[in-house]
Design an enzyme around this catalytic site. Structure first.
Site, PDB file in Angstrom:
ATOM      1  N   GLY A  16       0.821  -1.212   0.000  1.00 60.37           N
ATOM      2  CA  GLY A  16       0.000   0.000   0.000  1.00 60.37           C
ATOM      3  C   GLY A  16       0.852   1.257   0.000  1.00 60.37           C
ATOM      4  O   GLY A  16       0.486   2.254   0.624  1.00 60.37           O
ATOM      5  N   ARG A  19       0.200   5.634  -1.716  1.00 63.08           N
ATOM      6  CA  ARG A  19      -0.399   6.850  -1.146  1.00 63.08           C
ATOM      7  C   ARG A  19      -0.194   6.860   0.364  1.00 63.08           C
ATOM      8  O   ARG A  19       0.207   5.869   0.951  1.00 63.08           O
ATOM      9  CB  ARG A  19      -1.917   6.843  -1.399  1.00 63.08           C
ATOM     10  CG  ARG A  19      -2.342   7.154  -2.810  1.00 63.08           C
ATOM     11  CD  ARG A  19      -3.759   7.741  -2.845  1.00 63.08           C
ATOM     12  NE  ARG A  19      -4.733   6.969  -2.097  1.00 63.08           N
ATOM     13  CZ  ARG A  19      -5.390   5.930  -2.581  1.00 63.08           C
ATOM     14  NH1 ARG A  19      -5.166   5.523  -3.812  1.00 63.08           N
ATOM     15  NH2 ARG A  19      -6.283   5.291  -1.848  1.00 63.08           N
ATOM     16  N   VAL A  69      -3.345  -7.208  -1.598  1.00 63.93           N
ATOM     17  CA  VAL A  69      -2.767  -7.870  -0.422  1.00 63.93           C
ATOM     18  C   VAL A  69      -3.686  -8.922   0.203  1.00 63.93           C
ATOM     19  O   VAL A  69      -3.227  -9.747   0.989  1.00 63.93           O
ATOM     20  CB  VAL A  69      -2.354  -6.860   0.683  1.00 63.93           C
ATOM     21  CG1 VAL A  69      -1.178  -6.019   0.256  1.00 63.93           C
ATOM     22  CG2 VAL A  69      -3.527  -6.013   1.140  1.00 63.93           C
ATOM     23  N   ASN A  95       1.607  -2.422   5.435  1.00 69.18           N
ATOM     24  CA  ASN A  95       0.903  -1.160   5.678  1.00 69.18           C
ATOM     25  C   ASN A  95      -0.502  -1.108   5.090  1.00 69.18           C
ATOM     26  O   ASN A  95      -1.383  -0.463   5.642  1.00 69.18           O
ATOM     27  CB  ASN A  95       1.744  -0.005   5.099  1.00 69.18           C
ATOM     28  CG  ASN A  95       0.922   1.253   4.898  1.00 69.18           C
ATOM     29  OD1 ASN A  95       0.641   1.984   5.832  1.00 69.18           O
ATOM     30  ND2 ASN A  95       0.509   1.498   3.649  1.00 69.18           N
ATOM     31  N   SER A 147      -3.456   0.163  14.566  1.00 73.40           N
ATOM     32  CA  SER A 147      -4.133   1.447  14.724  1.00 73.40           C
ATOM     33  C   SER A 147      -4.471   1.585  16.204  1.00 73.40           C
ATOM     34  O   SER A 147      -4.573   0.587  16.931  1.00 73.40           O
ATOM     35  CB  SER A 147      -5.430   1.454  13.914  1.00 73.40           C
ATOM     36  OG  SER A 147      -6.269   2.514  14.353  1.00 73.40           O
ATOM     37  N   TYR A 160     -13.102  -2.936  11.676  1.00 73.24           N
ATOM     38  CA  TYR A 160     -11.819  -2.218  11.690  1.00 73.24           C
ATOM     39  C   TYR A 160     -11.064  -2.504  12.998  1.00 73.24           C
ATOM     40  O   TYR A 160      -9.892  -2.884  12.982  1.00 73.24           O
ATOM     41  CB  TYR A 160     -12.050  -0.715  11.502  1.00 73.24           C
ATOM     42  CG  TYR A 160     -10.759   0.032  11.238  1.00 73.24           C
ATOM     43  CD1 TYR A 160     -10.137  -0.043   9.995  1.00 73.24           C
ATOM     44  CD2 TYR A 160     -10.148   0.783  12.238  1.00 73.24           C
ATOM     45  CE1 TYR A 160      -8.934   0.633   9.753  1.00 73.24           C
ATOM     46  CE2 TYR A 160      -8.949   1.460  11.998  1.00 73.24           C
ATOM     47  CZ  TYR A 160      -8.357   1.377  10.757  1.00 73.24           C
ATOM     48  OH  TYR A 160      -7.161   2.029  10.519  1.00 73.24           O
ATOM     49  N   ALA A 162     -11.469  -4.965  15.145  1.00 76.57           N
ATOM     50  CA  ALA A 162     -11.080  -6.378  15.282  1.00 76.57           C
ATOM     51  C   ALA A 162      -9.880  -6.687  14.396  1.00 76.57           C
ATOM     52  O   ALA A 162      -8.949  -7.391  14.811  1.00 76.57           O
ATOM     53  CB  ALA A 162     -12.260  -7.283  14.916  1.00 76.57           C
ATOM     54  N   LYS A 164      -7.495  -4.659  13.452  1.00 73.97           N
ATOM     55  CA  LYS A 164      -6.274  -4.042  13.963  1.00 73.97           C
ATOM     56  C   LYS A 164      -5.822  -4.685  15.280  1.00 73.97           C
ATOM     57  O   LYS A 164      -4.626  -4.773  15.550  1.00 73.97           O
ATOM     58  CB  LYS A 164      -6.471  -2.527  14.123  1.00 73.97           C
ATOM     59  CG  LYS A 164      -6.704  -1.807  12.784  1.00 73.97           C
ATOM     60  CD  LYS A 164      -5.561  -2.025  11.797  1.00 73.97           C
ATOM     61  CE  LYS A 164      -5.684  -1.178  10.548  1.00 73.97           C
ATOM     62  NZ  LYS A 164      -4.574  -1.418   9.598  1.00 73.97           N
ATOM     63  N   ILE A 193      -4.098  10.425  11.425  1.00 71.65           N
ATOM     64  CA  ILE A 193      -2.996  10.858  10.562  1.00 71.65           C
ATOM     65  C   ILE A 193      -3.594  11.383   9.254  1.00 71.65           C
ATOM     66  O   ILE A 193      -4.483  10.757   8.661  1.00 71.65           O
ATOM     67  CB  ILE A 193      -2.026   9.683  10.256  1.00 71.65           C
ATOM     68  CG1 ILE A 193      -1.579   8.964  11.542  1.00 71.65           C
ATOM     69  CG2 ILE A 193      -0.821  10.194   9.445  1.00 71.65           C
ATOM     70  CD1 ILE A 193      -0.732   9.774  12.510  1.00 71.65           C
TER      71      ILE A 193
HETATM   72  N1  LIG Z   1      -4.963   7.608   8.429  1.00 70.19           N
HETATM   73  C1  LIG Z   1      -5.132   7.284   9.673  1.00 70.19           C
HETATM   74  O1  LIG Z   1      -5.540   8.109  10.480  1.00 70.19           O
HETATM   75  C2  LIG Z   1      -4.782   5.879  10.153  1.00 70.19           C
HETATM   76  C3  LIG Z   1      -4.705   5.667  11.533  1.00 70.19           C
HETATM   77  C4  LIG Z   1      -4.343   4.423  12.018  1.00 70.19           C
HETATM   78  C5  LIG Z   1      -4.030   3.403  11.140  1.00 70.19           C
HETATM   79  N2  LIG Z   1      -4.121   3.612   9.795  1.00 70.19           N
HETATM   80  C6  LIG Z   1      -3.729   2.489   8.924  1.00 70.19           C
HETATM   81  O2  LIG Z   1      -2.587   2.870   8.169  1.00 70.19           O
HETATM   82  C7  LIG Z   1      -2.566   2.188   6.922  1.00 70.19           C
HETATM   83  C8  LIG Z   1      -2.418   3.188   5.796  1.00 70.19           C
HETATM   84  O3  LIG Z   1      -3.493   4.096   5.855  1.00 70.19           O
HETATM   85  P1  LIG Z   1      -3.550   5.507   5.095  1.00 70.19           P
HETATM   86  O4  LIG Z   1      -4.265   6.423   5.999  1.00 70.19           O
HETATM   87  O5  LIG Z   1      -2.204   5.843   4.580  1.00 70.19           O
HETATM   88  O6  LIG Z   1      -4.538   5.085   3.934  1.00 70.19           O
HETATM   89  P2  LIG Z   1      -4.656   5.520   2.383  1.00 70.19           P
HETATM   90  O7  LIG Z   1      -6.022   5.119   1.977  1.00 70.19           O
HETATM   91  O8  LIG Z   1      -4.212   6.935   2.202  1.00 70.19           O
HETATM   92  O9  LIG Z   1      -3.579   4.570   1.701  1.00 70.19           O
HETATM   93  C9  LIG Z   1      -3.722   3.161   1.744  1.00 70.19           C
HETATM   94  C10 LIG Z   1      -3.003   2.564   0.558  1.00 70.19           C
HETATM   95  O10 LIG Z   1      -3.196   1.142   0.592  1.00 70.19           O
HETATM   96  C11 LIG Z   1      -3.593   0.695  -0.692  1.00 70.19           C
HETATM   97  N3  LIG Z   1      -4.444  -0.490  -0.581  1.00 70.19           N
HETATM   98  C12 LIG Z   1      -5.703  -0.557  -0.061  1.00 70.19           C
HETATM   99  N4  LIG Z   1      -6.183  -1.800  -0.183  1.00 70.19           N
HETATM  100  C13 LIG Z   1      -5.215  -2.537  -0.787  1.00 70.19           C
HETATM  101  C14 LIG Z   1      -5.135  -3.887  -1.203  1.00 70.19           C
HETATM  102  N5  LIG Z   1      -6.154  -4.732  -1.025  1.00 70.19           N
HETATM  103  N6  LIG Z   1      -3.992  -4.314  -1.804  1.00 70.19           N
HETATM  104  C15 LIG Z   1      -2.954  -3.464  -2.008  1.00 70.19           C
HETATM  105  N7  LIG Z   1      -2.971  -2.168  -1.630  1.00 70.19           N
HETATM  106  C16 LIG Z   1      -4.095  -1.705  -1.034  1.00 70.19           C
HETATM  107  C17 LIG Z   1      -4.367   1.864  -1.293  1.00 70.19           C
HETATM  108  O11 LIG Z   1      -4.409   1.768  -2.714  1.00 70.19           O
HETATM  109  C18 LIG Z   1      -3.584   3.071  -0.786  1.00 70.19           C
HETATM  110  O12 LIG Z   1      -2.529   3.426  -1.641  1.00 70.19           O
HETATM  111  C19 LIG Z   1      -3.854   1.378   6.886  1.00 70.19           C
HETATM  112  O13 LIG Z   1      -3.571   0.043   7.295  1.00 70.19           O
HETATM  113  C20 LIG Z   1      -4.748   2.077   7.903  1.00 70.19           C
HETATM  114  O14 LIG Z   1      -5.714   1.211   8.432  1.00 70.19           O
HETATM  115  C21 LIG Z   1      -4.498   4.830   9.282  1.00 70.19           C
END
Ligand SMILES: NC(=O)c1ccc[n+]([C@@H]2O[C@H](COP(=O)([O-])OP(=O)(O)OC[C@H]3O[C@@H](n4cnc5c(N)ncnc54)[C@H](O)[C@@H]3O)[C@@H](O)[C@H]2O)c1
Length: 254
Positions: A16, A19, A69, A95, A147, A160, A162, A164, A193
């Site tokens: 991932g 982005r 993934v 990620n 998370s 979500y 469960a 994490k 974030i």
């Molecule tokens: N943003 C937040 O506040 C936050 C907080 C805690 C945890 N997270 C976790 O951090 C991680 C990244 O989140 P983010 O905020 O950068 O999200 P985002 O949506 O900006 O980026 C996630 C990336 O993962 C890719 N992706 C999604 N599903 C996929 C799959 N099945 N196969 C391959 N790639 C895939 C997407 O294309 C994207 O590029 C995630 O696991 C999310 O749960 C985010």
């Protein structure tokens, strides 16, 4: 003499990484000296190509892989291609994930399954395939994206939270059983974030204001601030850190 985080000569895979936090982590790994950074993303699009260019600019070699993934074969192939290209896999950053909101009354069963597949099963696949190589090569570092919702239960959605919490348990199981092979396994538990995911989850400015008010730092985090923690965990500076879940929440504890 200062201390700096070095990932010199390491080969890393970030899922991932097209982005958000994954992108920031892939670029931070390149800046820290990785010889190669592979990115597994859903689609081989312009955003992914741009990440590849940025990895190159930082003096590292990119490997861009399209795949889902939640598909174990796609994850196995991605890990294999890292080893084919650089002869080893030193760092795996699990990620990729999706955010969904809901409660017990309105969460459809298929969405439950989807979130568990993408957020949790993917981490098992990555660990399983990467650990096989890491064991042979004498060690490695695995970092899993959990998370704060996985620590506290949160309020976002049952699936979500469960998924994490499952990531945190897999991390501990990995640390306990893989440590004897020189493999360290840690998780990160970010709070809010600033990424596309957060934008999509909290569109209402009023809700955002309420949520941000719960953060002692007074603001959501920047993806770079999570990437810094990932680089530390991936590096030899964290040689005695394993099984831990690092909060990156600006002080928010609930
Ligand atoms: N943003 C937040 O506040 C936050 C907080 C805690 C945890 N997270 C976790 O951090 C991680 C990244 O989140 P983010 O905020 O950068 O999200 P985002 O949506 O900006 O980026 C996630 C990336 O993962 C890719 N992706 C999604 N599903 C996929 C799959 N099945 N196969 C391959 N790639 C895939 C997407 O294309 C994207 O590029 C995630 O696991 C999310 O749960 C985010």
């Amino acid at each position: 003499m200062g201390v700096s985080i070095s990932l010199k000569d390491k080969a890393a895979l970030v899922t991932g990484g097209g982005r958000g936090m994954g992108r920031a982590i892939a670029l931070r790994f390149a800046e820290a000296g990785c010889k190669g950074v592979a990115v597994l993303e859903l689609m081989q699009d312009e955003a992914l190509e741009e990440v590849g260019e940025e990895i190159k600019k930082r003096g590292s070699e990119p490997l861009l892989i399209a795949g889902d993934v939640s598909d174990c074969e796609a994850v196995r192939k991605a890990v294999d291609s890292v080893v084919q290209k650089w002869g080893r896999i030193d760092v795996l950053m699990n990620n990729a994930g999706i955010g969904r909101r809901g409660d017990f009354f309105n969460t459809p069963e298929d969405e439950w399954k989807k979130v568990l597949d993408v957020n949790l099963s993917s981490v098992f696949y990555g660990m399983k395939y990467a650990a096989g190589y890491m064991k042979e090569q004498g060690g490695g570092a695995i970092i899993n994206m959990a998370s704060m919702s996985g620590v506290t239960g949160g309020t976002q959605g049952p699936h979500y939270s469960a998924s994490k919490a499952g990531v945190i348990a897999l991390t501990k199981f990995g640390a306990m059983t893989l440590g004897k092979f020189g493999i360290r396994v840690n998780a990160m538990a970010p709070g809010y974030i600033q990424t596309d995911m957060l934008e999509a989850l909290f569109k209402d400015p009023e809700v955002r204001k309420q949520r941000w008010a719960t953060i002692p730092a007074g603001r959501p985090g920047d993806p770079q601030e999570v990437a810094n923690m990932a680089a530390f965990l991936a590096s030899d500076l964290a040689s005695y850190v394993s099984g831990d879940t690092m909060l990156v929440t600006g002080g928010r504890l609930s």
